[in-house]
Design a protein around this motif. Structure first.
Motif, mmCIF file in Angstrom:
data_model
loop_
_atom_site.group_PDB
_atom_site.id
_atom_site.type_symbol
_atom_site.label_atom_id
_atom_site.label_comp_id
_atom_site.label_asym_id
_atom_site.label_seq_id
_atom_site.Cartn_x
_atom_site.Cartn_y
_atom_site.Cartn_z
ATOM 1 N N PHE A 268 0.877 -1.055 -0.239
ATOM 2 C CA PHE A 268 0.008 -0.327 0.136
ATOM 3 C C PHE A 268 0.658 1.701 -0.319
ATOM 4 C CE2 PHE A 268 -1.737 3.237 2.838
ATOM 5 C CZ PHE A 268 -2.863 3.558 2.149
ATOM 6 N N VAL A 269 1.869 1.130 0.977
ATOM 7 C CA VAL A 269 2.673 2.875 0.990
ATOM 8 C C VAL A 269 3.314 2.592 -0.540
ATOM 9 C CG1 VAL A 269 4.420 3.306 2.910
ATOM 10 C CG2 VAL A 269 3.143 2.308 3.559
ATOM 11 N N ARG A 272 1.641 3.469 -3.457
ATOM 12 C CA ARG A 272 0.922 5.095 -3.253
ATOM 13 C C ARG A 272 2.133 5.943 -3.276
ATOM 14 N NH1 ARG A 272 -3.660 6.846 0.496
ATOM 15 N NH2 ARG A 272 -5.274 6.180 -0.591
ATOM 16 N N LEU A 273 3.816 5.515 -2.436
ATOM 17 C CA LEU A 273 4.441 6.656 -2.842
ATOM 18 C C LEU A 273 5.384 6.818 -4.488
ATOM 19 C CD1 LEU A 273 7.224 5.284 0.454
ATOM 20 C CD2 LEU A 273 5.725 7.761 -0.899
ATOM 21 N N SER A 276 3.569 9.415 -6.334
ATOM 22 C CA SER A 276 3.710 10.538 -5.537
ATOM 23 C C SER A 276 5.049 11.639 -6.202
ATOM 24 C CB SER A 276 4.044 10.794 -4.425
ATOM 25 O OG SER A 276 5.867 10.255 -3.785
ATOM 26 N N ARG A 277 4.638 12.440 -5.537
ATOM 27 C CA ARG A 277 5.806 13.737 -5.804
ATOM 28 C C ARG A 277 6.973 12.941 -5.737
ATOM 29 N NH1 ARG A 277 8.013 17.423 -2.648
ATOM 30 N NH2 ARG A 277 8.655 19.833 -3.296
ATOM 31 N N ILE A 278 7.740 12.939 -4.861
ATOM 32 C CA ILE A 278 8.197 12.494 -4.181
ATOM 33 C C ILE A 278 8.744 11.345 -4.916
ATOM 34 C CG2 ILE A 278 9.598 10.847 -2.126
ATOM 35 C CD1 ILE A 278 8.757 13.793 -1.185
ATOM 36 N N ARG A 280 7.784 9.906 -7.924
ATOM 37 C CA ARG A 280 8.678 10.887 -9.218
ATOM 38 C C ARG A 280 10.192 11.291 -9.523
ATOM 39 N NH1 ARG A 280 3.786 12.691 -9.904
ATOM 40 N NH2 ARG A 280 4.241 14.624 -8.487
ATOM 41 N N ILE A 297 15.004 19.797 -8.128
ATOM 42 C CA ILE A 297 14.895 18.260 -7.527
ATOM 43 C C ILE A 297 16.277 19.095 -6.617
ATOM 44 C CG2 ILE A 297 14.748 15.998 -6.822
ATOM 45 C CD1 ILE A 297 12.950 15.823 -9.083
ATOM 46 N N LEU A 309 13.786 5.550 4.297
ATOM 47 C CA LEU A 309 13.086 4.715 3.810
ATOM 48 C C LEU A 309 12.793 3.405 3.918
ATOM 49 C CD1 LEU A 309 9.642 7.354 1.983
ATOM 50 C CD2 LEU A 309 9.525 6.106 4.430
ATOM 51 N N HIS C 111 7.801 19.754 -9.533
ATOM 52 C CA HIS C 111 9.070 19.915 -8.070
ATOM 53 C C HIS C 111 8.752 20.753 -7.299
ATOM 54 C CE1 HIS C 111 10.319 16.673 -5.542
ATOM 55 N NE2 HIS C 111 10.787 17.512 -4.935
ATOM 56 N N THR C 114 5.992 22.979 -5.081
ATOM 57 C CA THR C 114 5.213 22.318 -4.503
ATOM 58 C C THR C 114 5.378 21.822 -3.530
ATOM 59 O OG1 THR C 114 5.977 20.038 -5.887
ATOM 60 C CG2 THR C 114 3.485 21.019 -6.401
ATOM 61 N N LYS C 115 5.053 20.980 -2.471
ATOM 62 C CA LYS C 115 5.739 20.181 -1.304
ATOM 63 C C LYS C 115 5.580 19.233 -0.572
ATOM 64 C CE LYS C 115 3.212 24.192 2.024
ATOM 65 N NZ LYS C 115 2.836 24.211 0.464
ATOM 66 N N ALA C 116 4.217 18.834 -1.036
ATOM 67 C CA ALA C 116 3.999 17.059 -0.539
ATOM 68 C C ALA C 116 5.053 16.402 -0.199
ATOM 69 C CB ALA C 116 3.048 16.502 -1.267
ATOM 70 N N GLY C 117 4.533 16.012 0.780
ATOM 71 C CA GLY C 117 5.847 14.744 1.251
ATOM 72 C C GLY C 117 5.634 13.867 1.765
ATOM 73 N N VAL C 118 6.431 12.559 2.217
ATOM 74 C CA VAL C 118 6.122 11.708 2.384
ATOM 75 C C VAL C 118 4.867 11.590 2.680
ATOM 76 C CG1 VAL C 118 6.450 9.627 3.650
ATOM 77 C CG2 VAL C 118 8.303 10.721 2.784
ATOM 78 N N ALA C 121 1.604 11.544 0.465
ATOM 79 C CA ALA C 121 1.521 11.202 -0.307
ATOM 80 C C ALA C 121 1.186 9.773 0.271
ATOM 81 C CB ALA C 121 3.775 11.045 -1.182
ATOM 82 N N VAL C 122 1.439 9.060 1.246
ATOM 83 C CA VAL C 122 0.920 8.058 1.975
ATOM 84 C C VAL C 122 -0.190 8.210 2.932
ATOM 85 C CG1 VAL C 122 1.347 6.146 4.066
ATOM 86 C CG2 VAL C 122 2.989 7.572 2.605
ATOM 87 N N ARG C 124 -2.535 10.194 1.653
ATOM 88 C CA ARG C 124 -3.412 11.283 1.065
ATOM 89 C C ARG C 124 -4.097 11.753 1.342
ATOM 90 N NH1 ARG C 124 -4.489 7.536 -4.109
ATOM 91 N NH2 ARG C 124 -2.170 7.373 -5.085
ATOM 92 N N GLU C 132 -1.508 17.098 -5.842
ATOM 93 C CA GLU C 132 -1.521 16.348 -6.522
ATOM 94 C C GLU C 132 -2.115 16.979 -8.324
ATOM 95 O OE1 GLU C 132 0.959 14.348 -6.859
ATOM 96 O OE2 GLU C 132 0.908 12.773 -8.848
#
Ligand SMILES: Nc1ncnc2c1ncn2[C@@H]1O[C@H](COP(=O)(O)OP(=O)(O)O)[C@@H](O)[C@H]1O
Ligand SMILES: [Mg+2]
Lengths: 425, 300, 265
Positions: A268-269, A272-273, A276-278, A280, A297, A309, C111, C114-118, C121-122, C124, C132
């Motif tokens: 799941f994690v 999603r990761l 996500s922005r991270i 990518r 970046i 992680l 990137h 924007t600033k969404a972190g871990v 992301a997990v 949402r 996003e």
């Protein structure tokens, strides 16, 4: 027609056979001392094993013939843009519900009911395999997504295991308290390792992480006051079930379900990761570090997050490992362990979740169930790494990037443009 | 003072073996930019071949010098053959691939070879006969340096001079230098690059095997896993001196050998391998170009 | 109004080689400046110094963004910080993220804005979901603007050459630059693609108000596009002026343009 077509079939066959004979002779020569002769320097005894030579000769001859046949067919066939039969079949399997739903249902049922139909021993093996699934998925973040070849992954696994063992030994901490602590400590070590290797190029990074892993193991082995040295730590408690102490069989089943839960959570994690922005940013880092930085970046942060992680999962599995075996010592955390986890990621396909899950199950269960294989386990792992790199570097299941769906959206008047929105997933 | 000398000469001996193995790493890296992770295993294979040949010859009752020379030669020939084969199978198909692919393939090869020997021979330690005879005239100095150590030092010095001469003055040496500088250009002026790479692997492997036989007969035992640690240490030596540089590999070998020797002699022998790994990590992090190397920048 | 970017006596040495030699240059907001010069003149090196990929040996780089006030010193900043400040670039030898889709390539450009972190992301979180969505929308809009709308989900490696060059520009635009650095954007393009590029660059300036610094060998493109041309040779600036001035500058003609110009003129 091409040259190959004009040539008579007999001639090419003759040439192929001649080639294979040479290959076979070469390998017989190569393996002559090591495979045929076994010496016992103490008793001054020499054993000749000519049968091995014969087997190698025949084996390499056949393999070479098959190999030549396959490459011959490949060059003869005109490269077509349509996907192969296998690819079409795989696509069909994934698209049509009447095929994949029953299959999935079966898989889910087997997984859920496994402990009720199989012995404690079997459940134990399955739990181990699931642990490698999580380890593979964790390393996949670092190697598969971020492209950082980490050869010291096992160090974080050791950190997790020793955290639980030592915290329990000294302070009587329980499994559930140790789980997050182990994960956190491993993440911390991930960051500690990450800092010095930030500037390093890919292959040097690999070697430094390898060195780091070995240093951790050697310290555990030699620092007796801290880690009890080679004798290790015994009597680590299994996880309790709401304060209840379980029987051995009960604890095994419990751990099994725990691992199922952890696997699902990990999938799941990671899933999603990676979209996500991270995620990518990790992939961009893997693809081109320099361009990635030039696009804004932060390389440092991105790499450190990946290390941290990735290490977190290893830490968690480490705690579970200590709880499962109730005894840990340094030899469980050698470089070979790292290499095994790497083999899982490579076989499965870097960056591919499904691939890593399947590869972990195959690579761990195959040697367990085919006893004949057990001894050849590490040989198999080594061969897998080489063969995959040469023939299928993208792994069993190559990772596919997410496709975004677009719908034309009328935009405010004045601008004659269309722009899309992502469909909800 | 004697203790210091003993440690120093012991360090040089160790270092010369590291240097012999490091040459293989450095030459291969110089030419194709690959960390040949399986190189330590070639060294181990060399030692095993040497042991087998020596045992056979002992049964036939040959004299000690002949055994030493023959065992070393056969081991070198076999190691060269293995080096050639490994390159052809595991690295050549990956020459155009990304940088990490051949490294992963090399790790796989290393694990494969280790287990090949474990399964074909044994996982126990095997005693290795002392092939290097005691020299009578060395008797008075025995507390400082043994005959075996002296022989190792002399042989490696000779081999290195020979190698330098080969690379400086022969056709193949010139081709190797050209290939190391610019593969494409070398190909254009008629150098058979594949052949040069194969020969580089063969020379490096043969040197590692020589090191394997010499040190095994000095230490007196071998098993299938000795290649891993020796390989890492030799790689450390290569990086220390500046990977890609031949004098660098020799210098790096001596520096590492002496560091280890003094560290274990004066500090503690428990952490012998930690010193090497620590040194490796420190150099790669702080001075990846090594002592004699130059930093390479990426073209944008 | 003062210039947007000011470069003062910039030097760059590679060992003994002086790739940039006391280079002075300024770019005004909304200006298109072309940088020309023979191969090896140090043009790419100049871009590398500006974007933080190389650390210049000496000299100063300053950026003043209109409306944002203070004067920012760019030298010494890591590449990602330079991009945050508003400089974005393309590469002479295309450096796309080959195994990512076209849309994702542009999303990478978002990137730094924007600033969404871990955790976002997990789990949402609402903020992360909205962000996003905005990344996707904005990136898609840029792709449409650059005529890459039909490629969204293709892998970047599978794009035709001209489209790859445009994707590099799209990716750079996604970082919301105030100054866009283009390193030989027309290299390898056919005349029609070059004409489209000409149009595109003008559009970027007029619609987005972005200043452009451009390295290019295609003289027709350079002459038609630029407000000002800077000529470099051996790391030094040897001439500067409007296209008409450069066209008639004897120094330039001998040093660089030679017959090339004689034909076009
Ligand atoms: N990283 C580097 N290391 C050493 N020399 C370099 C490096 N980058 C560029 N150079 C040298 O600087 C000079 C200018 O190169 P470059 O900026 O690429 O020229 P241009 O883009 O004008 O063709 C060339 O002589 C080149 O060899
Ligand atoms: Mg250039």
């Amino acid at each position: 027609m091409t040259d190959a077509g004009k040539e008579s079939g007999g001639m090419t066959t003759a040439r192929a056979v001649r080639r294979s004979l040479l290959v076979s002779l070469w390998f017989m020569f190569l393996t002559l001392p090591i495979l045929v002769i076994r010496v016992n320097p103490v008793a001054q005894e020499i054993v000749w094993r000519w049968r091995n030579l014969f087997l190698i000769g025949v084996g390499s001859f056949v393999l070479s013939l098959v190999g030549q046949f396959l490459t011959h067919r490949q060059t003869r066939r005109t490269p077509s843009l349509t996907p192969g039969r296998l690819a079409i079949f795989r696509q069909r399997c994934m698209r049509e519900p009447q095929i994949y739903v029953p299959f999935l249902l079966c898989a889910v049922l087997t997984t859920l009911l496994f402990p009720w139909f199989f012995s404690t021993y079997q459940t134990n093996i399955m739990t181990t395999a699931l642990m490698y699934v999580v380890l593979g998925l964790g390393l996949n973040i670092v190697v598969g997504l971020a492209g950082l070849l980490d050869l010291g992954y096992v160090a974080f696994y050791a950190v997790g295991a020793y955290s639980y063992a030592l915290l329990n030994h000294h302070f009587g901490l329980g499994f559930w308290a140790a789980l997050p602590i182990g994960a956190g400590l491993a993440a911390l070590f991930g960051i500690l390792l990450g800092f010095p290797v930030l500037r390093l190029r890919g292959d040097y990074l690999a070697i430094v992480t390898l060195g780091f892993g070995e240093i951790i193991r050697l310290i555990l082995e030699n620092w007796n006051e801290f880690s009890f040295g080679p004798s290790g730590i015994a009597n680590i408690p299994r996880p309790g079930f709401f304060g209840l102490d379980l029987s051995l069989a009960g604890a095994t089943v419990y751990l099994y379900y725990l691992m199922i839960g952890l696997v699902l959570f990990t999938i799941f994690v990671v899933n999603r990761l990676q979209n996500s922005r991270i995620g990518r940013a990790w992939i961009a880092l893997r693809e081109d570090e320099l361009a990635c930085q030039a696009m804004g970046i932060d390389k440092t942060r991105t790499k450190l997050t990946a290390f941290a992680l990735g290490a977190t999962w290893a830490g968690m599995v480490g705690v579970i490992f200590a709880a499962k075996t109730t005894f840990i010592n340094p030899p469980s955390f050698t470089f070979l362990e790292s290499a095994m986890i790497l083999a899982i990621v490579v076989l499965g396909g870097m960056g591919s979740i499904a691939g890593v899950v399947i590869a972990a199950l195959v690579l761990i269960l195959l040697p367990e169930y085919l006893r004949a294989f057990a001894e050849y386990r590490m040989l198999l792992f080594g061969a897998v790494l080489v063969i995959m790199m040469i023939f299928r570097p993208q792994g069993l299941i190559s990772s596919a990037r997410r496709a975004y769906k677009f719908m034309p959206v009328p935009v405010a008047a004045g601008r004659n443009k269309r722009h899309g929105t992502a469909a909800d997933h | 003072m004697d203790y210091f000398l003993e440690l120093f000469l012991g360090g040089l001996t160790r270092g010369s073996i590291y240097a012999l193995i490091a040459l293989g790493y450095t030459m291969v890296y110089g030419i194709i930019g690959l960390i040949n992770f399986a190189h330590g295993e070639i060294y181990m294979l060399g030692a095993f071949t040497g042991l087998i040949v020596a045992s056979l010859l002992t049964v036939f009752g040959l004299n000690q010098y002949a055994i030493l020379v023959l065992a070393s030669l056969v081991a070198m020939v076999y190691a060269a053959a293995y080096g050639y084969t490994v390159e052809k199978i595991a690295y050549r198909p990956l020459r155009q691939a990304s940088r990490l692919s051949p490294l992963i393939s090399a790790i796989g090869m290393s694990i494969f070879l280790q287990n090949y020997v474990r399964l074909a021979q044994t996982s126990d330690f095997l005693p290795f006969p002392a092939l290097i005879p005691d020299l009578a005239f060395m008797e008075p100095y025995a507390h400082i340096i043994g005959s075996a150590e002296l022989v190792i030092l002399l042989v490696t010095a000779m081999v290195m001079l020979l190698l330098t001469a080969v690379i400086r003055f022969t056709r193949i040496g010139r081709a190797m230098r050209a290939t190391a500088q610019d593969k494409g250009m070398a190909m254009l002026v008629g150098v058979d690059v594949n052949r040069v790479i194969s020969i580089t692997f063969m020379i490096g492997s043969a040197l590692a095997a020589l090191g394997g036989v010499l040190i095994a007969s000095h230490i007196g035992q071998i098993n299938f896993a000795i290649g891993f640690i020796a390989g890492i240490k030799a790689f450390t030596a290569a990086v220390l001196g500046g990977i890609g540089s031949i004098p660098g590999a020799v210098l790096g070998g001596f520096v590492l050998g002496c560091t280890e020797s003094f560290a274990t002699g004066y500090v503690s022998s428990d952490y012998e391998d930690v010193f090497a790994f620590g040194l490796l990590v420190l150099i790669l992090v702080f001075r990846p170009a090594g002592i004699l190397g130059r930093a390479a920048a990426e073209k944008v | 109004m003062g210039p947007l970017l000011t470069i003062d006596r910039l030097c760059m040495d590679f060992g003994g080689l002086r790739a940039l030699d006391h280079l002075n240059l300024s770019v005004a907001a909304g200006e298109i400046v072309a940088l020309i010069g023979p191969n090896g003149a140090g043009k790419t090196t100049f871009f590398n110094c500006l974007t933080g990929l190389c650390a210049p040996t000496a000299g100063e780089i300053h950026l003043v963004v209109p409306g944002r006030g203070q004067r920012l010193r760019l030298n010494g900043l890591p590449p990602n910080r330079v991009t945050e400040k508003g400089l974005a670039r393309t590469f002479q030898n295309i450096r796309l993220f080959a195994d990512m889709t076209v849309l994702e390539n542009v999303m990478i450009g978002r990137h730094c804005r924007t600033k969404a972190g871990v955790f976002g992301a997990v789990f949402r979180s609402a903020a992360a979901r909205i962000e996003e969505q905005q990344i996707v929308t904005a990136s898609a809009a840029i792709l449409e603007r650059l005529g890459l709308g039909s490629y969204f989900n293709d892998l970047a490696r599978n794009l035709p050459y001209g489209a790859q060059r445009r994707l590099e520009i799209a990716r750079a635009l996604a970082t919301e630059p105030v100054l866009l650095l283009l390193d030989e954007p027309a290299a390898g393009m056919n005349p029609q693609e070059t004409a489209e590029l000409d149009e595109l660059i003008l559009k970027i300036r007029s619609e987005l108000g972005i200043a452009i610094l451009l390295i290019e060998h295609d003289m027709r493109l350079v002459m038609s596009l630029s407000d000002r041309i800077v000529v470099m040779d051996h790391g030094e600036k040897i001439a500067e002026g409007t296209p008409a001035e450069i066209r008639s500058n004897p120094l330039v003609i001998t040093a660089y343009l030679g017959e090339d110009l004689a034909q076009t003129a």
